[in-house]
Design a protein around this motif. Structure first.
Motif, PDB file in Angstrom:
ATOM      1  N   GLY A 116       0.809  -1.201   0.000  1.00 32.90           N
ATOM      2  CA  GLY A 116       0.000   0.000   0.000  1.00 32.90           C
ATOM      3  C   GLY A 116       0.840   1.247   0.000  1.00 32.90           C
ATOM      4  N   ALA A 117       0.159   2.373   0.001  1.00 38.85           N
ATOM      5  CA  ALA A 117       0.833   3.673   0.023  1.00 38.85           C
ATOM      6  C   ALA A 117       0.159   4.545   1.074  1.00 38.85           C
ATOM      7  CB  ALA A 117       0.763   4.332  -1.353  1.00 38.85           C
ATOM      8  N   ALA A 118       0.964   5.425   1.683  1.00 43.25           N
ATOM      9  CA  ALA A 118       0.438   6.341   2.693  1.00 43.25           C
ATOM     10  C   ALA A 118       1.255   7.615   2.649  1.00 43.25           C
ATOM     11  CB  ALA A 118       0.505   5.710   4.081  1.00 43.25           C
ATOM     12  N   SER A 119       0.664   8.688   3.132  1.00 40.32           N
ATOM     13  CA  SER A 119       1.348   9.987   3.111  1.00 40.32           C
ATOM     14  C   SER A 119       2.167  10.164   4.385  1.00 40.32           C
ATOM     15  CB  SER A 119       0.323  11.111   2.995  1.00 40.32           C
ATOM     16  OG  SER A 119      -0.569  11.079   4.101  1.00 40.32           O
ATOM     17  N   GLY A 120       3.037  11.148   4.355  1.00 42.12           N
ATOM     18  CA  GLY A 120       3.819  11.483   5.537  1.00 42.12           C
ATOM     19  C   GLY A 120       5.207  10.866   5.521  1.00 42.12           C
ATOM     20  N   ALA A 121       5.992  11.245   6.525  1.00 40.01           N
ATOM     21  CA  ALA A 121       7.366  10.748   6.628  1.00 40.01           C
ATOM     22  C   ALA A 121       7.354   9.249   6.884  1.00 40.01           C
ATOM     23  CB  ALA A 121       8.101  11.469   7.751  1.00 40.01           C
ATOM     24  N   PRO A 122       8.219   8.489   6.190  1.00 42.67           N
ATOM     25  CA  PRO A 122       8.240   7.037   6.399  1.00 42.67           C
ATOM     26  C   PRO A 122       8.887   6.657   7.726  1.00 42.67           C
ATOM     27  CG  PRO A 122       9.937   7.674   4.826  1.00 42.67           C
ATOM     28  CD  PRO A 122       9.145   8.913   5.119  1.00 42.67           C
ATOM     29  N   LEU A 123       8.467   5.530   8.266  1.00 47.22           N
ATOM     30  CA  LEU A 123       9.097   4.926   9.436  1.00 47.22           C
ATOM     31  C   LEU A 123      10.030   3.824   8.963  1.00 47.22           C
ATOM     32  CD1 LEU A 123       5.863   4.520  11.593  1.00 47.22           C
ATOM     33  CD2 LEU A 123       7.588   6.321  11.824  1.00 47.22           C
ATOM     34  N   ARG A 124      11.132   3.632   9.686  1.00 47.98           N
ATOM     35  CA  ARG A 124      12.049   2.555   9.313  1.00 47.98           C
ATOM     36  C   ARG A 124      11.551   1.221   9.855  1.00 47.98           C
ATOM     37  NH1 ARG A 124      18.381   3.843   9.642  1.00 47.98           N
ATOM     38  NH2 ARG A 124      18.227   1.765  10.568  1.00 47.98           N
ATOM     39  N   THR A 125      11.933   0.148   9.174  1.00 46.56           N
ATOM     40  CA  THR A 125      11.476  -1.182   9.591  1.00 46.56           C
ATOM     41  C   THR A 125      11.969  -1.545  10.985  1.00 46.56           C
ATOM     42  OG1 THR A 125      13.367  -2.127   8.407  1.00 46.56           O
ATOM     43  CG2 THR A 125      11.241  -2.150   7.284  1.00 46.56           C
ATOM     44  N   ASP A 126      13.109  -0.961  11.433  1.00 48.92           N
ATOM     45  CA  ASP A 126      13.622  -1.306  12.759  1.00 48.92           C
ATOM     46  C   ASP A 126      13.057  -0.413  13.860  1.00 48.92           C
ATOM     47  OD1 ASP A 126      14.940   1.018  12.082  1.00 48.92           O
ATOM     48  OD2 ASP A 126      16.966   0.233  12.406  1.00 48.92           O
ATOM     49  N   THR A 127      12.098   0.462  13.519  1.00 49.40           N
ATOM     50  CA  THR A 127      11.420   1.262  14.546  1.00 49.40           C
ATOM     51  C   THR A 127      10.622   0.325  15.442  1.00 49.40           C
ATOM     52  OG1 THR A 127      11.189   3.120  13.008  1.00 49.40           O
ATOM     53  CG2 THR A 127       9.778   3.135  14.954  1.00 49.40           C
ATOM     54  N   ASN A 128      10.715   0.524  16.775  1.00 51.92           N
ATOM     55  CA  ASN A 128       9.916  -0.363  17.623  1.00 51.92           C
ATOM     56  C   ASN A 128       8.441   0.034  17.546  1.00 51.92           C
ATOM     57  OD1 ASN A 128       8.941   1.099  20.123  1.00 51.92           O
ATOM     58  ND2 ASN A 128      11.128   1.451  20.404  1.00 51.92           N
ATOM     59  N   ARG A 129       7.586  -0.934  17.820  1.00 52.18           N
ATOM     60  CA  ARG A 129       6.149  -0.761  17.574  1.00 52.18           C
ATOM     61  C   ARG A 129       5.534   0.317  18.463  1.00 52.18           C
ATOM     62  NH1 ARG A 129       4.630  -7.253  17.178  1.00 52.18           N
ATOM     63  NH2 ARG A 129       5.858  -7.659  15.299  1.00 52.18           N
ATOM     64  N   ARG A 130       6.038   0.471  19.670  1.00 52.78           N
ATOM     65  CA  ARG A 130       5.490   1.505  20.551  1.00 52.78           C
ATOM     66  C   ARG A 130       5.768   2.888  19.986  1.00 52.78           C
ATOM     67  NH1 ARG A 130       7.294   2.228  26.789  1.00 52.78           N
ATOM     68  NH2 ARG A 130       9.242   2.763  25.769  1.00 52.78           N
ATOM     69  N   ASP A 131       7.011   3.121  19.528  1.00 51.98           N
ATOM     70  CA  ASP A 131       7.346   4.424  18.957  1.00 51.98           C
ATOM     71  C   ASP A 131       6.549   4.681  17.684  1.00 51.98           C
ATOM     72  OD1 ASP A 131       9.106   4.810  21.011  1.00 51.98           O
ATOM     73  OD2 ASP A 131      10.917   4.398  19.833  1.00 51.98           O
ATOM     74  N   ALA A 132       6.353   3.630  16.897  1.00 49.43           N
ATOM     75  CA  ALA A 132       5.577   3.791  15.662  1.00 49.43           C
ATOM     76  C   ALA A 132       4.125   4.162  15.980  1.00 49.43           C
ATOM     77  CB  ALA A 132       5.627   2.506  14.847  1.00 49.43           C
ATOM     78  N   LEU A 133       3.549   3.493  16.967  1.00 52.81           N
ATOM     79  CA  LEU A 133       2.167   3.798  17.337  1.00 52.81           C
ATOM     80  C   LEU A 133       2.055   5.224  17.866  1.00 52.81           C
ATOM     81  CD1 LEU A 133      -0.765   2.936  17.719  1.00 52.81           C
ATOM     82  CD2 LEU A 133      -0.118   1.993  19.959  1.00 52.81           C
ATOM     83  N   ALA A 134       3.012   5.646  18.673  1.00 53.91           N
ATOM     84  CA  ALA A 134       3.001   7.011  19.193  1.00 53.91           C
ATOM     85  C   ALA A 134       3.057   8.019  18.051  1.00 53.91           C
ATOM     86  CB  ALA A 134       4.172   7.220  20.144  1.00 53.91           C
ATOM     87  N   ASP A 135       3.894   7.750  17.050  1.00 55.78           N
ATOM     88  CA  ASP A 135       4.012   8.648  15.901  1.00 55.78           C
ATOM     89  C   ASP A 135       2.693   8.739  15.145  1.00 55.78           C
ATOM     90  OD1 ASP A 135       4.548   9.055  12.852  1.00 55.78           O
ATOM     91  OD2 ASP A 135       6.400   9.773  13.789  1.00 55.78           O
ATOM     92  N   LEU A 136       2.073   7.598  14.912  1.00 61.05           N
ATOM     93  CA  LEU A 136       0.816   7.584  14.150  1.00 61.05           C
ATOM     94  C   LEU A 136      -0.319   8.260  14.911  1.00 61.05           C
ATOM     95  CD1 LEU A 136       1.093   3.995  12.679  1.00 61.05           C
ATOM     96  CD2 LEU A 136       0.945   6.094  11.355  1.00 61.05           C
ATOM     97  N   LEU A 137      -0.395   8.008  16.206  1.00 65.58           N
ATOM     98  CA  LEU A 137      -1.462   8.651  16.981  1.00 65.58           C
ATOM     99  C   LEU A 137      -1.243  10.158  17.085  1.00 65.58           C
ATOM    100  CD1 LEU A 137      -1.886   6.041  19.866  1.00 65.58           C
ATOM    101  CD2 LEU A 137      -3.408   6.419  17.914  1.00 65.58           C
ATOM    102  N   TRP A 138       0.031  10.564  17.256  1.00 62.06           N
ATOM    103  CA  TRP A 138       0.341  11.987  17.372  1.00 62.06           C
ATOM    104  C   TRP A 138      -0.003  12.732  16.089  1.00 62.06           C
ATOM    105  CZ3 TRP A 138       1.342  15.449  20.990  1.00 62.06           C
ATOM    106  CH2 TRP A 138       1.908  16.675  20.631  1.00 62.06           C
ATOM    107  N   SER A 139       0.276  12.101  14.949  1.00 59.14           N
ATOM    108  CA  SER A 139       0.024  12.756  13.658  1.00 59.14           C
ATOM    109  C   SER A 139      -1.370  12.464  13.112  1.00 59.14           C
ATOM    110  CB  SER A 139       1.087  12.320  12.640  1.00 59.14           C
ATOM    111  OG  SER A 139       1.063  10.912  12.462  1.00 59.14           O
TER     112      SER A 139
END
Length: 313
Positions: free
Chosen positions: A258-281
Motif C-alpha cells: 500500500g501507500a500512505a502519506s507522511g514521513a516514512p518509518l524505518r522497519t527497525d522502529t519499535n512498535r510503541r514508537d511507531a504507534l506514538a508517531d501515528l497517533l500523534w500525527s
C-alpha cells in the motif's frame, strides 16, 4: 558465563540477599531490577568481590571467583557507577587509560586503545582526549566512564544505576550507546536499575528482586506476558504493560502493501514508537522504508493496536 549458586548475604543477622540462583549467559545483558533495599546492588557486587556471599558461590566461567585474587579479578571486570567516578584531575585520555596502565600495557598499545574507544563513543580524540571531566556534559562523562570500564577489554561489565542521573533525552542516547557497544564487543553486562522500563529495554533477561529474594528471571517478553506473581506485575505497571510489550517488536512483520502519506518509518522502529508517531500525527497508516530509504509498504495504526492487546510476537 556468570553463575550465582544459592548465594546469600547477611548483615547483622539480616539477609540482604537470600538464596539467589541465576545464570548470566556470555555476551548477553542481564538487568537486575527492584526497589531500594531489594538486594540488587549487593548481588551484583558479588561478581567482582566488592562483597563476598555469606553462603553459596559465584562462578565465572565455571570457577569460584573467591579462588581469584580480588584486585586481579577487578581488573578483569569493568565497573560503572551512577556518577561515573571519573578522576577529576586526569584528562579523558588518562581516565580511559587507567586499567591498561595498571596492567602495564606498552604506551603505544594504550594510546591506540584510548583512540579506538573515543571513536567508538563518538568523541573525536583531537577534541576530547585532553579535556578534563568538568569540561564534559553529563552524557559525555557517562560515555567516558563506560569507555574506561571497557579499556582493558573485560569479558564482564558491571553497571550500577549508570543512567539514573541523566535527563531523559541524554539517558535514551546513553542506553542506545550501550546497546550498540555491547553488540559490537560481545561483552557480558550485568546492569542494576530500579526502572523496569529500562530493564525491559536493555535486558536480554531480567532478574526481579524483592527483599533479597529473586521473584522471577526471564526474557522481557516472558515477564511482560506472564509475570510470576503480583509483585512482578506491580513492578511492570499494570496500566502500560501492553505498551512495554509493543517496544519489544519492530515493524518488520507488520508491513503490508500500500501507500500512505507522511514521513516514512524505518522497519527497525519499535512498535510503541511507531504507534506514538501515528497517533500523534492522526494518521491511519504510515509508509515504511528500509535502512537505505527504499519504500517497502505501509504499517496501519489498527495493526499496532492489535499488537498492544496480545504478547509480542
Amino acid at each position: 558465563m556468570i553463575e550465582f549458586r544459592d548465594v546469600s548475604k547477611a548483615y547483622d543477622g539480616a539477609r540482604v540477599v537470600d538464596g539467589v540462583s541465576l545464570t548470566v549467559e556470555p555476551g548477553t545483558i542481564c538487568t537486575i531490577v527492584g526497589a531500594s533495599g531489594s538486594g540488587k546492588t549487593t548481588l551484583m557486587r558479588m561478581v567482582n568481590r566488592m562483597t563476598d556471599p555469606t553462603s553459596g558461590a559465584v562462578l565465572i566461567d565455571g570457577k569460584d571467583n573467591r579462588e581469584i585474587d580480588g584486585p586481579e579479578l577487578r581488573r578483569r571486570i569493568g565497573y560503572v557507577i551512577q556518577n561515573h567516578g571519573l578522576f577529576p584531575h586526569r584528562t579523558v585520555a588518562e581516565n580511559i587509560a587507567t586499567v591498561p596502565n595498571l596492567l602495564k600495557w606498552e604506551r603505544p598499545r594504550v594510546e591506540a586503545r584510548v583512540e579506538e574507544l573515543l571513536h567508538l563513543f563518538g568523541l573525536a580524540p583531537k577534541d576530547y582526549a585532553a579535556r578534563y571531566p568538568h569540561q564534559l556534559s553529563g552524557g559525555q562523562q557517562q560515555r567516558v566512564g563506560v569507555a574506561r570500564a571497557l579499556a582493558a577489554r573485560p569479558a564482564i561489565l558491571l553497571m550500577d544505576e549508570p543512567f539514573g542521573a541523566l535527563d531523559p533525552i541524554i539517558r535514551a542516547r546513553a542506553q542506545a550507546d550501550l546497546l550498540s557497544v555491547q553488540k559490537a564487543t560481545g561483552t557480558t553486562v550485568v546492569l542494576v536499575t530500579h526502572d523496569m522500563e529500562e530493564a525491559v529495554h536493555l535486558g536480554h533477561r531480567i532478574a526481579v528482586m524483592e527483599n533479597g529474594r529473586l521473584r522471577q528471571c526471564a526474557s522481557p517478553a516472558e515477564i511482560l506476558a506472564r509475570p510470576a506473581d503480583a509483585y512482578v506485575e506491580e513492578m511492570l505497571g499494570a496500566n502500560d504493560r501492553a505498551f512495554k510489550l509493543l517496544s519489544l517488536g519492530t515493524l518488520e512483520d507488520l508491513v503490508e502493501p500500500g501507500a500512505a502519506s507522511g514521513a516514512p518509518l524505518r522497519t527497525d522502529t519499535n512498535r510503541r514508537d511507531a504507534l506514538a508517531d501515528l497517533l500523534w500525527s492522526n494518521r491511519g497508516a504510515a509508509p515504511v522504508a528500509d535502512a537505505t530509504g527504499r519504500l517497502l509498504g505501509i504499517v496501519r495504526t489498527s495493526a499496532l493496536l492489535r499488537c498492544a492487546a496480545r504478547p509480542a510476537s
